[in-house]
Design a protein around this motif. Sequence first.
Motif, mmCIF file in Angstrom:
data_model
loop_
_atom_site.group_PDB
_atom_site.id
_atom_site.type_symbol
_atom_site.label_atom_id
_atom_site.label_comp_id
_atom_site.label_asym_id
_atom_site.label_seq_id
_atom_site.Cartn_x
_atom_site.Cartn_y
_atom_site.Cartn_z
ATOM 1 N N GLY A 1 82.838 94.352 18.682
ATOM 2 C CA GLY A 1 83.539 94.814 19.875
ATOM 3 C C GLY A 1 83.441 93.864 21.041
ATOM 4 O O GLY A 1 82.851 92.779 20.974
ATOM 5 N N GLY A 2 84.018 94.295 22.162
ATOM 6 C CA GLY A 2 84.098 93.450 23.331
ATOM 7 C C GLY A 2 82.762 93.096 23.939
ATOM 8 O O GLY A 2 82.588 91.979 24.448
ATOM 9 N N GLU A 3 81.806 94.002 23.906
ATOM 10 C CA GLU A 3 80.508 93.701 24.503
ATOM 11 C C GLU A 3 79.786 92.610 23.731
ATOM 12 O O GLU A 3 79.189 91.698 24.322
ATOM 13 N N VAL A 4 79.845 92.659 22.399
ATOM 14 C CA VAL A 4 79.259 91.593 21.585
ATOM 15 C C VAL A 4 79.985 90.278 21.840
ATOM 16 O O VAL A 4 79.366 89.217 21.982
ATOM 17 N N ALA A 5 81.309 90.341 21.924
ATOM 18 C CA ALA A 5 82.102 89.138 22.185
ATOM 19 C C ALA A 5 81.743 88.518 23.528
ATOM 20 O O ALA A 5 81.644 87.290 23.655
ATOM 21 N N TYR A 6 81.531 89.350 24.526
ATOM 22 C CA TYR A 6 81.182 88.847 25.849
ATOM 23 C C TYR A 6 79.788 88.219 25.849
ATOM 24 O O TYR A 6 79.580 87.132 26.405
ATOM 25 N N GLN A 7 78.852 88.883 25.198
ATOM 26 C CA GLN A 7 77.488 88.344 25.144
ATOM 27 C C GLN A 7 77.439 87.003 24.421
ATOM 28 O O GLN A 7 76.638 86.127 24.756
ATOM 29 N N ALA A 8 78.327 86.835 23.427
ATOM 30 C CA ALA A 8 78.350 85.590 22.654
ATOM 31 C C ALA A 8 79.148 84.482 23.334
ATOM 32 O O ALA A 8 79.112 83.335 22.881
ATOM 33 N N GLY A 9 79.893 84.816 24.382
ATOM 34 C CA GLY A 9 80.694 83.825 25.077
ATOM 35 C C GLY A 9 82.133 83.739 24.612
ATOM 36 O O GLY A 9 82.900 82.910 25.126
ATOM 37 N N LEU A 10 82.509 84.583 23.650
ATOM 38 C CA LEU A 10 83.899 84.590 23.207
ATOM 39 C C LEU A 10 84.812 85.126 24.307
ATOM 40 O O LEU A 10 85.929 84.629 24.499
ATOM 41 N N LEU A 11 84.361 86.150 25.004
ATOM 42 C CA LEU A 11 85.062 86.650 26.182
ATOM 43 C C LEU A 11 84.432 86.043 27.427
ATOM 44 O O LEU A 11 83.202 86.004 27.555
ATOM 45 N N ASP A 12 85.263 85.596 28.341
ATOM 46 C CA ASP A 12 84.779 85.032 29.599
ATOM 47 C C ASP A 12 84.632 86.099 30.676
ATOM 48 O O ASP A 12 83.911 85.896 31.652
ATOM 49 N N GLU A 13 85.316 87.228 30.491
ATOM 50 C CA GLU A 13 85.185 88.347 31.422
ATOM 51 C C GLU A 13 85.335 89.642 30.641
ATOM 52 O O GLU A 13 86.221 89.754 29.785
ATOM 53 N N LEU A 14 84.469 90.598 30.938
ATOM 54 C CA LEU A 14 84.540 91.914 30.323
ATOM 55 C C LEU A 14 85.052 92.881 31.378
ATOM 56 O O LEU A 14 84.330 93.275 32.297
#
Length: 253
Positions: free
Chosen positions: A162-175
């Motif tokens: 999900g988005g939170e994992v993506a954000y923590q990994a740096g895949l998402l730049d903003e959550l």
Amino acid sequence: MTAPDLVVELVGQVAVIELRRPPNNFFDATLIRDLADAYERLDTAGDCRAIVLCSQGKNFCAGADLSGNTGDGASAAELYRQAVRLFRARTPVVAAVAGAAIGGGLGLALSADFRVGSPSSRFAANFSRLGFHPGFGITETLPRVVGQQRALEWMLTGERFGGEVAYQAGLLDELAADGDVRPAALRFAQRIAAAAPQSLASIRATMRAGLAEAVAAATDHELAEQTRLQHTEDFREGVAASAQRRTPRFTGR
């Protein structure tokens, strides 16, 4: 500036490009070509300094539709030729990843400079679950964003996250908050557009130097592996299992 499944709207100095193949926004070579054409036209438009890439419907992009796969290597080669053009464009891109970015859809999101999502965003490099090989340059772009080890884990397992994992990994730049992904991506792009345009072009060219060439080499190798694996029993089983929403039974053949 429109195409059958793509609409471009200028909001101040930011161009908002919306893919319109809801609900899953599956792509083919034609859609990616139209998107690359839009990027190139905006590169020469003096009133555009940044782009937001978004989609109509519940999902950002579920990649290519493999349900009617014919193993047409020529079509895949053309798709990747058009995909490489996205990386040659000169205008910064912020992807608004609402819903799912799966398979090649993840590759499309990775073609952007930045990604904005929400806790309900979903991601997967699910190729291994289809008996397939990653494509759309993911073997080059994903490690650059999240690192070699995390990229390898996601590509080998094919697991969704999900988005939170993506954000923590740096895949998402903003959550962003659920329901606020596109407005948040627009605000992100407007921050970029407020900078000096010649500086934007210069800095981006420096930071992305060699990326398009690296993606072109990666897609050549990816296509060769995809073509080989398309003839395996495991690939046929993976596609069938995905269509039937069941666990695949792979045999290694």
